[in-house]
Write a protein that holds these residues in place. Structure first.
Motif, PDB file in Angstrom:
ATOM      1  N   THR A 214       0.685  -1.178   0.157  1.00 21.06           N
ATOM      2  CA  THR A 214       0.028  -0.004  -0.257  1.00 21.06           C
ATOM      3  C   THR A 214       0.784   1.275   0.055  1.00 21.06           C
ATOM      4  O   THR A 214       0.471   2.263   0.067  1.00 21.06           O
TER       5      THR A 214
ATOM      6  N   ARG B 255      -5.972  -5.294   6.368  1.00 22.31           N
ATOM      7  CA  ARG B 255      -7.428  -4.810   6.081  1.00 22.31           C
ATOM      8  C   ARG B 255      -7.853  -4.642   7.436  1.00 22.31           C
ATOM      9  O   ARG B 255      -8.814  -3.703   7.817  1.00 22.31           O
TER      10      ARG B 255
ATOM     11  N   HIS C 144      -6.347  -4.355  10.446  1.00 18.49           N
ATOM     12  CA  HIS C 144      -5.760  -3.206  11.244  1.00 18.49           C
ATOM     13  C   HIS C 144      -6.317  -2.044  10.712  1.00 18.49           C
ATOM     14  O   HIS C 144      -6.545  -0.976  11.531  1.00 18.49           O
ATOM     15  N   THR C 145      -6.369  -1.718   9.472  1.00 18.30           N
ATOM     16  CA  THR C 145      -6.648  -0.494   8.822  1.00 18.30           C
ATOM     17  C   THR C 145      -8.211  -0.328   9.161  1.00 18.30           C
ATOM     18  O   THR C 145      -8.454   0.886   9.455  1.00 18.30           O
TER      19      THR C 145
END
Length: 331
Positions: free
Chosen positions: A258, A326, A328-329
């Motif tokens: 990312t 994902r 964690h985000t």
């Protein structure tokens, strides 16, 4: 720990160094790296921002040592039996002969050509005369690392022997680990931890090898080299609760995917490739691009993350990293 910190050091001067070492390792095993632990390392001669790494595995059983111990025990038993027979028959010669034979068996006898039959060499150890497999492994590893110009602290945990190595000299961690392999069981994995700095780094590399060896049974033997690296089983370590492995997968692997921002198609390409079972044509149709574009993006992702989506094992690492990233985000 069941005792107060200071009580662990109060067993007398003769046991102080050993108690400090045991306490330091117990702290590392339990994820402690505060100032008190740093003080323990200073007492052991490890101060400052030293560079270190861990090596761990199941100690090898030393057949020669075990055989020597059994032979020595049998000879001693023969000596006692012969002496008893000699006492019982002190007026005659049979008991004396038996006693002499037993004594000779205990200290070694002369062969037909006058050569002395060697007796087992005693293993230096405090307490039992025969060293355990773990003790023998500790001695072997200490000698090996010292011979390579390094310094080490050796601990034991749950049947494993763990060497914390302070890097010095020209020997790399890989070379050092390879030289220590004979001290470990040949049919069990041996793990090399990452190089880290200071007491906090010592704690992380020690815990990494412990979690890695615990997770190793989940991986096919063909995917586990010997020695293995702790990072070889990052997904499995994360599954059994290793927070360091989770952070590594999120920050390093998912973070690399990312890093280009929301307009970078790397993450989308890799995740789609993994979801489509590794079919370039299917991914190309799904993303409306040429298959060569997919190949290029996958190659670029492998270069940035260090993990290749076209390799089944490494694809699993990427799948786990994306899922954790994902989650964690989202939170």
């Amino acid at each position: 720990m069941s005792k107060d910190f200071l009580e662990l050091l109060a067993d007398g001067p003769d046991a102080a160094d050993e108690r400090v070492r045991l306490t330091a390792f117990e702290c590392l095993f339990n994820g402690l790296d505060d100032e008190r632990v740093a003080s323990l390392f200073t007492l052991l001669g490890w101060s400052g921002d030293f560079t270190c790494y861990a090596i761990a595995g199941t100690p090898a059983v030393a057949p020669a040592l075990a055989a020597g111990a059994a032979k020595g025990a049998a000879s001693s038993a023969g000596g006692h039996a012969g002496s008893a027979a000699g006492s019982a028959g002190s007026a005659g010669t049979t008991g004396a002969a038996a006693g002499s034979a037993g004594y000779a068996g205990a200290v070694g006898t002369k062969g037909a050509k006058g050569a002395a039959t060697p007796t087992p060499t005693p293993i230096p150890a405090s307490g039992p005369a025969v060293a355990t497999a773990a003790t023998a492994a500790r001695m072997s590893i200490t000698r090996t690392i010292a011979g390579l110009g390094g310094d080490s602290l050796i601990g034991e945990h749950d049947g494993l022997v763990i060497a914390l190595v302070r890097q010095s000299g020209a020997a790399t961690p890989e070379v050092t680990c390879t030289h220590t392999l004979p001290a470990f069981a040949a049919d069990r994995p041996v793990c090399l931890g990452p190089s880290r700095q200071g007491v906090s780094g010592a704690m992380h590399t020690v815990r990494a090898v412990l979690f890695a060896l615990k997770a190793a049974p989940a991986v096919s033997p063909h995917d586990v080299p010997r020695p293995m690296r702790a990072d070889d089983v990052l997904p499995e370590r994360a599954l059994i609760g290793d927070e360091d492995a989770r952070r590594e997968l999120v920050s390093s692997v998912y973070g690399s995917l990312t890093a280009g921002g929301p307009d970078d198609p790397t993450l989308l390409t890799v995740s789609t490739f993994l979801q489509c079972g590794g079919s370039l044509e299917t991914v190309a149709k799904e993303l409306n691009v040429h298959p060569n574009t997919v190949r290029y993006r996958l190659k670029r992702a492998a270069e940035s993350t260090g993990w290749d989506a076209t390799d089944p094992r490494e694809a699993y690492v990427l799948t786990t990293a994306i899922a954790l990233g994902r989650i964690h985000t989202a939170h």
